[in-house]
Design an enzyme around this catalytic site. Sequence first.
Site, short mmCIF file in Angstrom:
data_model
loop_
_atom_site.label_atom_id
_atom_site.label_comp_id
_atom_site.label_asym_id
_atom_site.label_seq_id
_atom_site.Cartn_x
_atom_site.Cartn_y
_atom_site.Cartn_z
CB SER A 1 65.95 29.28 159.19
OG SER A 1 65.14 28.90 160.29
CE1 TYR B 1 61.61 27.74 156.07
CE2 TYR B 1 62.66 27.40 158.20
CZ TYR B 1 62.16 28.25 157.23
OH TYR B 1 62.23 29.61 157.42
#
Length: 304
Positions: A142, A155
């Site tokens: 990501s 995350y």
Amino acid sequence: MGARGRSVKGKVVLITGAARGIGAGVAKDLAARGAKVALVGLEPEELAAVAAACGPDAGAWPADVTSWPDLERAVAGVVERYGGIDVVIANAGIAATGFTRSIDPAAFERVIEVDLLGVWRTVRVTLPHLIERRGYALLVSSLAAIVHIPGNAAYSAAKAGVEAFANSLRAEVRHLGVDVGVVHPTWIATDMVNSASEHPVFGPLRASSPGLSGKTYPPSVAVKLIVAGVARRARAVHVPGWVGVVKLFRALLPRIVERQARAIVPGADAAALADIENRGAAEASMVGPGGRAAADSANTRTAG
């Protein structure tokens, strides 16, 4: 195909987290190009619906990527049906909202379990089959692996780990004929991102991100670039292209984020505590149907 890539026709592509979002979109696109897609993930009904949309050569194997037995059964089923695996897309991922001092601990650790350890387990179980066919593994990281914003620590940590894992893995298996790639998407309008944007505390916090860093792109952008990356066995896929430029300034980004956070985090921190007081830590940390499915799966395994 020519120098731009190879045909995926007839290739067996295993995709985790394929019930929704990017995973489902990539599965449908690859199936339309003649690939045999094997869909692995939670939410069996959603997974089966995606498989049906992909055509008769597609199959669905419900599995939790945090479970070794689940993954082993699913991969064995895929190999039994198709005879092997050519490509693995380790896409399964969830998110949780919250600041480190107040986030539900189970939610934080579940993100690490799914997004990082789930990728490791997927690779470990499928790697013998990739070696046999000199295949390709594409691991979904990501932009969060590069830009570490407040309220996103779990995350960011997991996705940074995925990138590091991909880089080490690539060097380990190149001599075996296996190529390894990593995907860095920015905000894509999936159920997960849309749910995070609706969060009463962290939605506005994300919306305050300046310029491109706060922009959300349609899933079609990610699908197109990822499918092209699979075709050329890319070492990196940036979604969209400007993410690759951001990587060049990685060393400067933490100070930039910290400077921007000074004005917005104190108020958000207080609002997060109030939200937890109102809804409870578990619910305040929950993001999207995928996150809920992962929580339900974890609770079921614990109860069993």
